[in-house]
Motif scaffolding. Sequence first.
Motif, PDB file in Angstrom:
ATOM      1  N   MET A   1       0.847  -1.193   0.000  1.00  0.00           N
ATOM      2  CA  MET A   1       0.000   0.000   0.000  1.00  0.00           C
ATOM      3  C   MET A   1       0.882   1.244   0.000  1.00  0.00           C
ATOM      4  N   PHE A   2       0.324   2.341  -0.507  1.00  0.00           N
ATOM      5  CA  PHE A   2       1.073   3.581  -0.605  1.00  0.00           C
ATOM      6  C   PHE A   2       0.385   4.616   0.271  1.00  0.00           C
ATOM      7  N   PRO A   3       1.104   5.218   1.218  1.00  0.00           N
ATOM      8  CA  PRO A   3       0.476   6.121   2.179  1.00  0.00           C
ATOM      9  C   PRO A   3      -0.110   7.343   1.488  1.00  0.00           C
ATOM     10  N   PRO A   4      -1.270   7.812   1.949  1.00  0.00           N
ATOM     11  CA  PRO A   4      -1.864   9.017   1.345  1.00  0.00           C
ATOM     12  C   PRO A   4      -1.033  10.239   1.687  1.00  0.00           C
ATOM     13  N   LEU A   5      -1.124  11.241   0.832  1.00  0.00           N
ATOM     14  CA  LEU A   5      -0.410  12.483   1.078  1.00  0.00           C
ATOM     15  C   LEU A   5      -1.078  13.240   2.223  1.00  0.00           C
ATOM     16  N   ASP A   6      -0.273  13.903   3.002  1.00  0.00           N
ATOM     17  CA  ASP A   6      -0.785  14.717   4.092  1.00  0.00           C
ATOM     18  C   ASP A   6      -1.469  15.950   3.515  1.00  0.00           C
ATOM     19  N   ILE A 383      12.484   0.505 -12.115  1.00  0.00           N
ATOM     20  CA  ILE A 383      11.852   0.303 -10.815  1.00  0.00           C
ATOM     21  C   ILE A 383      12.693  -0.740 -10.092  1.00  0.00           C
ATOM     22  N   PRO A 384      13.572  -0.334  -9.173  1.00  0.00           N
ATOM     23  CA  PRO A 384      14.480  -1.295  -8.540  1.00  0.00           C
ATOM     24  C   PRO A 384      13.709  -2.290  -7.674  1.00  0.00           C
ATOM     25  N   PRO A 385      14.171  -3.517  -7.618  1.00  0.00           N
ATOM     26  CA  PRO A 385      13.500  -4.511  -6.772  1.00  0.00           C
ATOM     27  C   PRO A 385      13.637  -4.151  -5.299  1.00  0.00           C
ATOM     28  N   PRO A 392       2.307   3.484  -7.327  1.00  0.00           N
ATOM     29  CA  PRO A 392       2.385   2.048  -7.598  1.00  0.00           C
ATOM     30  C   PRO A 392       3.433   1.716  -8.655  1.00  0.00           C
ATOM     31  N   PRO A 393       4.050   0.548  -8.571  1.00  0.00           N
ATOM     32  CA  PRO A 393       5.157   0.185  -9.477  1.00  0.00           C
ATOM     33  C   PRO A 393       4.658  -0.257 -10.847  1.00  0.00           C
ATOM     34  N   ILE A 394       4.243   0.700 -11.652  1.00  0.00           N
ATOM     35  CA  ILE A 394       3.785   0.417 -13.004  1.00  0.00           C
ATOM     36  C   ILE A 394       4.546   1.299 -13.979  1.00  0.00           C
ATOM     37  N   ASP A 416      19.991   6.513  -7.186  1.00  0.00           N
ATOM     38  CA  ASP A 416      18.719   6.524  -6.474  1.00  0.00           C
ATOM     39  C   ASP A 416      18.481   7.935  -5.938  1.00  0.00           C
ATOM     40  N   PRO A 417      17.454   8.635  -6.440  1.00  0.00           N
ATOM     41  CA  PRO A 417      17.227  10.008  -5.978  1.00  0.00           C
ATOM     42  C   PRO A 417      16.581  10.100  -4.603  1.00  0.00           C
ATOM     43  N   GLY A 418      16.202   8.965  -4.018  1.00  0.00           N
ATOM     44  CA  GLY A 418      15.599   8.984  -2.697  1.00  0.00           C
ATOM     45  C   GLY A 418      14.111   8.717  -2.735  1.00  0.00           C
ATOM     46  N   SER A 419      13.539   8.559  -1.569  1.00  0.00           N
ATOM     47  CA  SER A 419      12.109   8.270  -1.478  1.00  0.00           C
ATOM     48  C   SER A 419      11.290   9.485  -1.901  1.00  0.00           C
ATOM     49  N   GLY A 420      10.069   9.222  -2.295  1.00  0.00           N
ATOM     50  CA  GLY A 420       9.184  10.323  -2.677  1.00  0.00           C
ATOM     51  C   GLY A 420       9.424  10.863  -4.055  1.00  0.00           C
TER      52      GLY A 420
END
Length: 494
Positions: A1-6, A383-385, A392-394, A416-420
């Motif tokens: 699951m992907f957390p909703p944006l604040d 999309i790195p494993p 979503p990873p599409i 890797d530019p980082g999360s988000g």
Amino acid sequence: MFPPLDPNGPNGFFGLDSSFSHEGEAADLVVFGEIPKELNGTFYRIMVDPFYPLQEGNAPIEGDGNICAIRIKDGRADLKVRYVDTERLKLERQANKRLFGLYRNPFTHHPCVRAAVDSTANTNLVFWAGKLLALKESAMPYHVHLDTLETLSYDPFKSPGKTFSAHPKVDPFTEELVVFGYEAKGLGTEDIVIYALDKQGAIHDEQWIKSPWPAFIHDCAITPNFIILVLWPYDADVEHMKKGGQHWVYNKDRPATFIVVPRRPNNLPAGWKSGESRVYFWEHAVLLHTAGSWEVTAENGDIKLYFESSRIFYNVFPTMGPPTDNPFGDFKADYVKWEIDLTKPANTKVADPTVILDMPGEMARIDERFLTKPYEKLFCPVIPPGKQGPIPPILPIGLHAYALLDKASGKTEMFDPGSGCTIEEPIFVPRSKDAPEGDGWVMGMIQRLDVNRSDLVVLDTKNFAKPVAVVQLPFRIKGQIHGNWVEALPDEGA
């Protein structure tokens, strides 16, 4: 699951949408690190940016073309953003409302605009014969001024047929732009036109062939003597369009299909007849884009063609699927090398491809000085494993790292530019005109969804994991489809 944006965070707007579209410019953008002094030119990106809200149910590839030009010189970067003034955008601005309906379906457009050029010019930007071309495969190019981005003319080369590919290929050894257009005699037709433009924009080697069905032919590959058209498993049916349906409908029963055509109809390879084309196929898959391509001729004259592409096992455009279709199913994709053995007769199934990057990847680029020849370096968004991205990873929207593959060693380096973050198609700029293959810089746009910002990253291929520079844009820019680097002309670089 992907957390909703604040909703109270930097990227939250309380569930409210905005139709904001933009034009403008900004000088001397914020740069972290140092942009290499050797970089002197412009990164032209084309974005899908609807000026007016789209009709519900439209494909994500619909929307007006908006050019983002990032000019780099002496370690500094300037930004200019401007719409392509297409005929349809001018008509809608005059009416101050949306007049065009579904993507490439004239029967859903307002009757007063059905005779207009139905091109958003939103898919690619290519510089050829002294002209910057804004491309959409449903029509001819728009010629855009290199500096001001003003739209200057439509169909600058007076090309044959009614369509011009969004992915023409530059042969760096013959100095030709190889072009094709599908549905070239009108909506839903099986006619394909193929030709080349020389350095002055003159047309030669024109030929017409038939597609096995009215197919979506977004990309191609070229070798010294052949062009390979790559057909997606989508069908076009004019009667379906007349009923208000999509131009394209995903067909699970269509295999990945390739049409092979000699590039020079007046100088045919041995064993080919005048006007001949050959169709080959594999199993069902979507091959969105190609990277490099080449051919190998054995001592006895037998020829094998090779090209590399993404391989995706689901419908990448859910709006174009059957209403009951599970749009993505079991997500599976990789990057592969295909072989087409021209000693085999037409309508032969090709061998299973060789996996060269065992992870989902798309929008790959190479050192295009070597296009039509074997090559070793591949620059691929992936999309790195094991890494969760912000969406979503599409493919192609879920890409969130850059991979540099050395095919000879099998070694893959990663940035890797980082999360988000999501990332977009990169471009490669060689360190010098005679630099070894893959020696230079890779640039690409990073969309920082967590902080609602866009950054241009500059990577040195000698140390790929860490940027040498990050250019921070003053606002979040629309996502691009494709883009290209254009070196500064001699008078510009003075």
